[in-house]
Design a protein around this motif. Sequence first.
Motif, PDB file in Angstrom:
ATOM      1  N   ASP A  26       0.810  -1.223   0.000  1.00  0.00           N
ATOM      2  CA  ASP A  26       0.000   0.000   0.000  1.00  0.00           C
ATOM      3  C   ASP A  26       0.839   1.268   0.000  1.00  0.00           C
ATOM      4  O   ASP A  26       0.314   2.363   0.194  1.00  0.00           O
ATOM      5  CB  ASP A  26      -0.948   0.012   1.204  1.00  0.00           C
ATOM      6  N   ARG A  27       2.146   1.123  -0.224  1.00  0.00           N
ATOM      7  CA  ARG A  27       3.034   2.290  -0.278  1.00  0.00           C
ATOM      8  C   ARG A  27       4.208   1.990  -1.195  1.00  0.00           C
ATOM      9  O   ARG A  27       4.507   0.835  -1.494  1.00  0.00           O
ATOM     10  CB  ARG A  27       3.536   2.653   1.118  1.00  0.00           C
ATOM     11  N   ALA A  28       4.849   3.051  -1.642  1.00  0.00           N
ATOM     12  CA  ALA A  28       5.985   2.895  -2.544  1.00  0.00           C
ATOM     13  C   ALA A  28       6.879   4.116  -2.429  1.00  0.00           C
ATOM     14  O   ALA A  28       6.477   5.158  -1.888  1.00  0.00           O
ATOM     15  CB  ALA A  28       5.516   2.722  -3.984  1.00  0.00           C
ATOM     16  N   ALA A  29       8.091   4.006  -2.936  1.00  0.00           N
ATOM     17  CA  ALA A  29       8.991   5.152  -3.047  1.00  0.00           C
ATOM     18  C   ALA A  29       8.816   5.731  -4.438  1.00  0.00           C
ATOM     19  O   ALA A  29       8.972   5.032  -5.438  1.00  0.00           O
ATOM     20  CB  ALA A  29      10.436   4.728  -2.820  1.00  0.00           C
ATOM     21  N   LEU A  30       8.459   7.008  -4.492  1.00  0.00           N
ATOM     22  CA  LEU A  30       8.232   7.695  -5.761  1.00  0.00           C
ATOM     23  C   LEU A  30       9.475   8.501  -6.117  1.00  0.00           C
ATOM     24  O   LEU A  30       9.936   9.340  -5.340  1.00  0.00           O
ATOM     25  CB  LEU A  30       7.031   8.629  -5.638  1.00  0.00           C
ATOM     26  N   ALA A  31      10.022   8.245  -7.303  1.00  0.00           N
ATOM     27  CA  ALA A  31      11.172   9.004  -7.798  1.00  0.00           C
ATOM     28  C   ALA A  31      10.725   9.860  -8.973  1.00  0.00           C
ATOM     29  O   ALA A  31      10.063   9.378  -9.891  1.00  0.00           O
ATOM     30  CB  ALA A  31      12.299   8.058  -8.231  1.00  0.00           C
ATOM     31  N   SER A  32      11.075  11.139  -8.918  1.00  0.00           N
ATOM     32  CA  SER A  32      10.714  12.072  -9.977  1.00  0.00           C
ATOM     33  C   SER A  32      11.917  12.964 -10.261  1.00  0.00           C
ATOM     34  O   SER A  32      12.933  12.895  -9.565  1.00  0.00           O
ATOM     35  CB  SER A  32       9.489  12.909  -9.566  1.00  0.00           C
ATOM     36  N   ALA A  41      17.576  19.035 -13.752  1.00  0.00           N
ATOM     37  CA  ALA A  41      16.721  18.212 -12.902  1.00  0.00           C
ATOM     38  C   ALA A  41      17.543  17.249 -12.057  1.00  0.00           C
ATOM     39  O   ALA A  41      18.543  16.688 -12.510  1.00  0.00           O
ATOM     40  CB  ALA A  41      15.740  17.429 -13.760  1.00  0.00           C
ATOM     41  N   TRP A  42      17.096  17.062 -10.817  1.00  0.00           N
ATOM     42  CA  TRP A  42      17.745  16.129  -9.894  1.00  0.00           C
ATOM     43  C   TRP A  42      16.776  14.998  -9.560  1.00  0.00           C
ATOM     44  O   TRP A  42      15.580  15.231  -9.376  1.00  0.00           O
ATOM     45  CB  TRP A  42      18.127  16.846  -8.595  1.00  0.00           C
ATOM     46  N   GLY A  60       6.804   4.776 -15.515  1.00  0.00           N
ATOM     47  CA  GLY A  60       5.561   5.198 -16.148  1.00  0.00           C
ATOM     48  C   GLY A  60       5.422   6.699 -16.162  1.00  0.00           C
ATOM     49  O   GLY A  60       6.344   7.440 -15.803  1.00  0.00           O
ATOM     50  N   ARG A  61       4.247   7.148 -16.578  1.00  0.00           N
ATOM     51  CA  ARG A  61       3.949   8.577 -16.661  1.00  0.00           C
ATOM     52  C   ARG A  61       2.737   8.883 -15.793  1.00  0.00           C
ATOM     53  O   ARG A  61       1.715   8.189 -15.872  1.00  0.00           O
ATOM     54  CB  ARG A  61       3.710   8.996 -18.114  1.00  0.00           C
ATOM     55  N   ALA A  62       2.864   9.922 -14.980  1.00  0.00           N
ATOM     56  CA  ALA A  62       1.814  10.297 -14.032  1.00  0.00           C
ATOM     57  C   ALA A  62       0.951  11.411 -14.606  1.00  0.00           C
ATOM     58  O   ALA A  62       1.463  12.390 -15.146  1.00  0.00           O
ATOM     59  CB  ALA A  62       2.429  10.731 -12.713  1.00  0.00           C
ATOM     60  N   GLU A  63      -0.353  11.244 -14.459  1.00  0.00           N
ATOM     61  CA  GLU A  63      -1.290  12.240 -14.978  1.00  0.00           C
ATOM     62  C   GLU A  63      -2.452  12.388 -14.009  1.00  0.00           C
ATOM     63  O   GLU A  63      -2.943  11.400 -13.447  1.00  0.00           O
ATOM     64  CB  GLU A  63      -1.812  11.799 -16.346  1.00  0.00           C
ATOM     65  N   ARG A  64      -2.888  13.629 -13.784  1.00  0.00           N
ATOM     66  CA  ARG A  64      -4.028  13.858 -12.898  1.00  0.00           C
ATOM     67  C   ARG A  64      -5.273  13.175 -13.444  1.00  0.00           C
ATOM     68  O   ARG A  64      -5.482  13.099 -14.651  1.00  0.00           O
ATOM     69  CB  ARG A  64      -4.285  15.359 -12.741  1.00  0.00           C
ATOM     70  N   THR A  65      -6.090  12.661 -12.534  1.00  0.00           N
ATOM     71  CA  THR A  65      -7.326  11.996 -12.932  1.00  0.00           C
ATOM     72  C   THR A  65      -8.481  12.463 -12.052  1.00  0.00           C
ATOM     73  O   THR A  65      -8.288  12.746 -10.864  1.00  0.00           O
ATOM     74  CB  THR A  65      -7.194  10.465 -12.835  1.00  0.00           C
ATOM     75  N   THR A  66      -9.649  12.550 -12.655  1.00  0.00           N
ATOM     76  CA  THR A  66     -10.863  12.876 -11.912  1.00  0.00           C
ATOM     77  C   THR A  66     -11.826  11.690 -11.915  1.00  0.00           C
ATOM     78  O   THR A  66     -12.986  11.836 -11.554  1.00  0.00           O
ATOM     79  CB  THR A  66     -11.557  14.107 -12.528  1.00  0.00           C
ATOM     80  N   ASP A  67     -11.331  10.533 -12.315  1.00  0.00           N
ATOM     81  CA  ASP A  67     -12.158   9.338 -12.381  1.00  0.00           C
ATOM     82  C   ASP A  67     -12.643   8.951 -10.987  1.00  0.00           C
ATOM     83  O   ASP A  67     -11.838   8.692 -10.087  1.00  0.00           O
ATOM     84  CB  ASP A  67     -11.349   8.193 -13.007  1.00  0.00           C
ATOM     85  N   ASP A 115       7.810  17.313 -15.498  1.00  0.00           N
ATOM     86  CA  ASP A 115       8.188  16.113 -16.251  1.00  0.00           C
ATOM     87  C   ASP A 115       7.358  14.965 -15.700  1.00  0.00           C
ATOM     88  O   ASP A 115       7.542  14.560 -14.545  1.00  0.00           O
ATOM     89  CB  ASP A 115       9.690  15.835 -16.089  1.00  0.00           C
ATOM     90  N   ASP A 116       6.446  14.439 -16.525  1.00  0.00           N
ATOM     91  CA  ASP A 116       5.506  13.432 -16.018  1.00  0.00           C
ATOM     92  C   ASP A 116       6.104  12.045 -15.876  1.00  0.00           C
ATOM     93  O   ASP A 116       5.433  11.123 -15.408  1.00  0.00           O
ATOM     94  CB  ASP A 116       4.257  13.373 -16.898  1.00  0.00           C
TER      95      ASP A 116
END
Length: 239
Positions: A18-24, A32-33, A92-99, A66-67
């Motif tokens: 239920d959790r993960a490390a997000l790298a961006s 960018a770093w 992957g690529r992250a995008e806002r959703t209203t679903d 940068d998505d």
Amino acid sequence: MTQDDMPRSVRDLLRGLDRAALASALPGETGAWPYASLVLVAVDHDLSPILLLSDLAEHTKAIKADDRVSLLFDGTGGLEQPLTGPRVTVLGRAERTTDERSKARFLTRHPDAAMYAGFKDFHFYRVTVERTHLVSGFGKIRWIDRAELASPEAPGLANAETGIVTHMNEDHSDAIQLYASKLLGLSGQDWRMTGIDPEGIDLRQGGQVARLAFDAPLAAGGEARKVLVALVAKARAAA
């Protein structure tokens, strides 16, 4: 584990955590770093990670620039030798959703998030998976692309999920407790179902999550009741 087992192992690991490390990629004056942070995750039926992020967070600022993102799902907790355990990196690529269905799946997985999910600066994001990298121990390493990772489909299940989960929690909490105690060997009371997909069900008790896999994937949403009843019988037999 054979090569054929690896896609299923990735799906089980992503769904079981239920959790993960997000790298961006955090923008900066010198370019960018890489920036890593902890996020709560719910994984949709098609294996797309769903995130709830604040506009004020550094990782959200990075995604807006940068998505492209990476998520590390770490299944090595509790192991004496962590490097022998499984972990999956998702690209992957992250995008806002209203679903609304995606929102509901996340909030059922993380009920405490409901207190801030409605804040104006919080938004849901869906990560479209492009490929994954599985490391399941020494020498057990493989890239797995999106097509090979595809989950079995059960038409009608995603739309019926909220009703199934609500019904089980409100009317069959004893069955859920049997799943947890007799089929998974888990202690404690008040286990709740948080999701169902073609390959299994997700459970939560406070801060602890668990996953119960089906013996065979569902072929349609209408099969869910039969399988859940069969699991109760299996749990009672185990008792």
